[in-house]
Motif scaffolding. Structure first.
Motif, mmCIF file in Angstrom:
data_model
loop_
_atom_site.group_PDB
_atom_site.id
_atom_site.type_symbol
_atom_site.label_atom_id
_atom_site.label_comp_id
_atom_site.label_asym_id
_atom_site.label_seq_id
_atom_site.Cartn_x
_atom_site.Cartn_y
_atom_site.Cartn_z
ATOM 1 N N PRO A 49 9.562 62.086 -1.901
ATOM 2 C CA PRO A 49 10.185 61.885 -0.592
ATOM 3 C C PRO A 49 11.603 61.347 -0.767
ATOM 4 O O PRO A 49 11.913 60.678 -1.765
ATOM 5 C CB PRO A 49 9.292 60.850 0.093
ATOM 6 N N LEU A 50 12.447 61.604 0.215
ATOM 7 C CA LEU A 50 13.843 61.201 0.120
ATOM 8 C C LEU A 50 13.978 59.695 -0.089
ATOM 9 O O LEU A 50 14.789 59.256 -0.903
ATOM 10 C CB LEU A 50 14.616 61.635 1.372
ATOM 11 N N HIS A 51 13.161 58.905 0.605
ATOM 12 C CA HIS A 51 13.287 57.444 0.450
ATOM 13 C C HIS A 51 12.999 57.017 -0.992
ATOM 14 O O HIS A 51 13.615 56.091 -1.497
ATOM 15 C CB HIS A 51 12.407 56.686 1.454
ATOM 16 N N ALA A 52 12.094 57.719 -1.668
ATOM 17 C CA ALA A 52 11.799 57.381 -3.065
ATOM 18 C C ALA A 52 12.958 57.774 -3.970
ATOM 19 O O ALA A 52 13.286 57.055 -4.924
ATOM 20 C CB ALA A 52 10.511 58.073 -3.507
ATOM 21 N N GLN A 53 13.594 58.906 -3.681
ATOM 22 C CA GLN A 53 14.766 59.311 -4.456
ATOM 23 C C GLN A 53 15.902 58.305 -4.276
ATOM 24 O O GLN A 53 16.557 57.918 -5.248
ATOM 25 C CB GLN A 53 15.236 60.702 -4.025
ATOM 26 N N VAL A 54 16.108 57.889 -3.018
ATOM 27 C CA VAL A 54 17.162 56.901 -2.731
ATOM 28 C C VAL A 54 16.849 55.597 -3.440
ATOM 29 O O VAL A 54 17.721 54.985 -4.062
ATOM 30 C CB VAL A 54 17.327 56.692 -1.211
ATOM 31 N N PRO A 80 26.634 61.976 4.175
ATOM 32 C CA PRO A 80 26.095 60.656 4.532
ATOM 33 C C PRO A 80 25.324 60.641 5.853
ATOM 34 O O PRO A 80 24.288 59.973 5.967
ATOM 35 C CB PRO A 80 27.338 59.768 4.608
ATOM 36 N N ARG A 81 25.783 61.399 6.850
ATOM 37 C CA ARG A 81 25.056 61.445 8.131
ATOM 38 C C ARG A 81 23.713 62.155 7.965
ATOM 39 O O ARG A 81 22.726 61.775 8.589
ATOM 40 C CB ARG A 81 25.894 62.156 9.201
ATOM 41 N N ALA A 82 23.677 63.181 7.126
ATOM 42 C CA ALA A 82 22.411 63.881 6.874
ATOM 43 C C ALA A 82 21.433 62.941 6.186
ATOM 44 O O ALA A 82 20.238 62.919 6.513
ATOM 45 C CB ALA A 82 22.643 65.134 6.033
ATOM 46 N N LEU A 83 21.936 62.161 5.225
ATOM 47 C CA LEU A 83 21.073 61.173 4.563
ATOM 48 C C LEU A 83 20.532 60.198 5.591
ATOM 49 O O LEU A 83 19.328 59.896 5.603
ATOM 50 C CB LEU A 83 21.855 60.431 3.469
ATOM 51 N N HIS A 84 21.399 59.722 6.460
ATOM 52 C CA HIS A 84 20.988 58.770 7.509
ATOM 53 C C HIS A 84 19.889 59.380 8.397
ATOM 54 O O HIS A 84 18.865 58.743 8.647
ATOM 55 C CB HIS A 84 22.212 58.387 8.349
ATOM 56 N N ARG A 85 20.097 60.611 8.851
ATOM 57 C CA ARG A 85 19.110 61.265 9.724
ATOM 58 C C ARG A 85 17.780 61.485 9.018
ATOM 59 O O ARG A 85 16.719 61.243 9.581
ATOM 60 C CB ARG A 85 19.661 62.603 10.239
ATOM 61 N N ARG A 86 17.845 61.970 7.772
ATOM 62 C CA ARG A 86 16.603 62.264 7.052
ATOM 63 C C ARG A 86 15.832 60.988 6.730
ATOM 64 O O ARG A 86 14.603 60.970 6.790
ATOM 65 C CB ARG A 86 16.901 63.074 5.794
ATOM 66 N N LEU A 87 16.538 59.920 6.382
ATOM 67 C CA LEU A 87 15.848 58.637 6.161
ATOM 68 C C LEU A 87 15.238 58.125 7.462
ATOM 69 O O LEU A 87 14.135 57.561 7.455
ATOM 70 C CB LEU A 87 16.798 57.600 5.557
ATOM 71 N N ALA A 88 15.936 58.322 8.574
ATOM 72 C CA ALA A 88 15.411 57.887 9.874
ATOM 73 C C ALA A 88 14.117 58.617 10.204
ATOM 74 O O ALA A 88 13.173 58.007 10.744
ATOM 75 C CB ALA A 88 16.449 58.098 10.964
ATOM 76 N N THR A 89 14.026 59.910 9.850
ATOM 77 C CA THR A 89 12.784 60.640 10.110
ATOM 78 C C THR A 89 11.637 60.116 9.242
ATOM 79 O O THR A 89 10.477 60.270 9.605
ATOM 80 C CB THR A 89 12.931 62.167 9.883
ATOM 81 N N GLU A 90 11.979 59.493 8.115
ATOM 82 C CA GLU A 90 10.958 58.883 7.258
ATOM 83 C C GLU A 90 10.710 57.421 7.647
ATOM 84 O O GLU A 90 9.953 56.717 6.983
ATOM 85 C CB GLU A 90 11.378 58.974 5.782
ATOM 86 N N GLY A 91 11.381 56.963 8.714
ATOM 87 C CA GLY A 91 11.147 55.614 9.229
ATOM 88 C C GLY A 91 11.854 54.517 8.461
ATOM 89 O O GLY A 91 11.392 53.372 8.456
ATOM 90 N N THR A 92 12.965 54.844 7.824
ATOM 91 C CA THR A 92 13.683 53.834 7.051
ATOM 92 C C THR A 92 15.180 54.095 7.128
ATOM 93 O O THR A 92 15.630 54.973 7.861
ATOM 94 C CB THR A 92 13.176 53.793 5.592
#
Length: 155
Positions: A49-54, A80-92
């Motif tokens: 998941p993206l949050h784990a990669q981050v 950076p905005r795409a990262l922000h949106r995708r993390l938001a969909t993962e709840g973080t």
């Protein structure tokens, strides 16, 4: 029988060139094929998941100037905005992940090492030691001194 180094920026095993150049004795092609097939079947190539990669990137870069939303997004090939949106969909969020990594590493340093607080604060990227102390109080309900004493106390 090999040296173990804690608190490093990455996990890994180092092999000498001599070891890597050593021939494999009695290589069994059938066993190699069976093991390779098993690994590919049981552990298909999936991206975490993206949050784990981050989190992984933040753990590597926390004590550097590279640990920013923009730099992590670039490392992942995202805006950076795409990262922000995708993390938001993962709840973080990037900042939440960065704070979680800081919290976990701070606990490790206080529990497993005797590194002085100023150095710990610097390694974790806090602007000042007082900011680390406030964060420690917030996360653990105790100052770094009290937490270290509590974690080092015999059970």
């Amino acid at each position: 029988g090999c040296p173990v180094h804690f608190g490093q920026n990455e996990d890994g095993i180092s092999f000498s060139e001599r070891d890597m150049a050593s021939p494999v004795i009695d290589r069994d092609a059938a066993v190699f094929t069976a093991v390779t097939a098993y690994i590919e079947r049981e552990f298909p190539h999936r991206h975490p998941p993206l949050h784990a990669q981050v989190r992984g990137i933040v753990m590597q870069w926390l004590w550097t100037a590279h640990c920013s939303n923009d730099r992590v997004a670039a490392e992942l090939g995202l805006h950076p905005r795409a990262l922000h949106r995708r993390l938001a969909t993962e709840g973080t969020s990037f900042q939440k992940i960065k704070d979680e990594v800081r919290r976990d590493i701070l606990r490790y340093y206080l529990e497993q090492t005797d590194i002085d607080f100023a150095h710990v604060s610097e390694k974790l990227g806090f602007s000042e030691q007082s900011v680390m102390t406030r964060s420690c109080n917030h996360w653990f309900g105790a100052s770094p001194t009290r937490l270290r004493a509590r974690l080092h106390a015999p059970a």
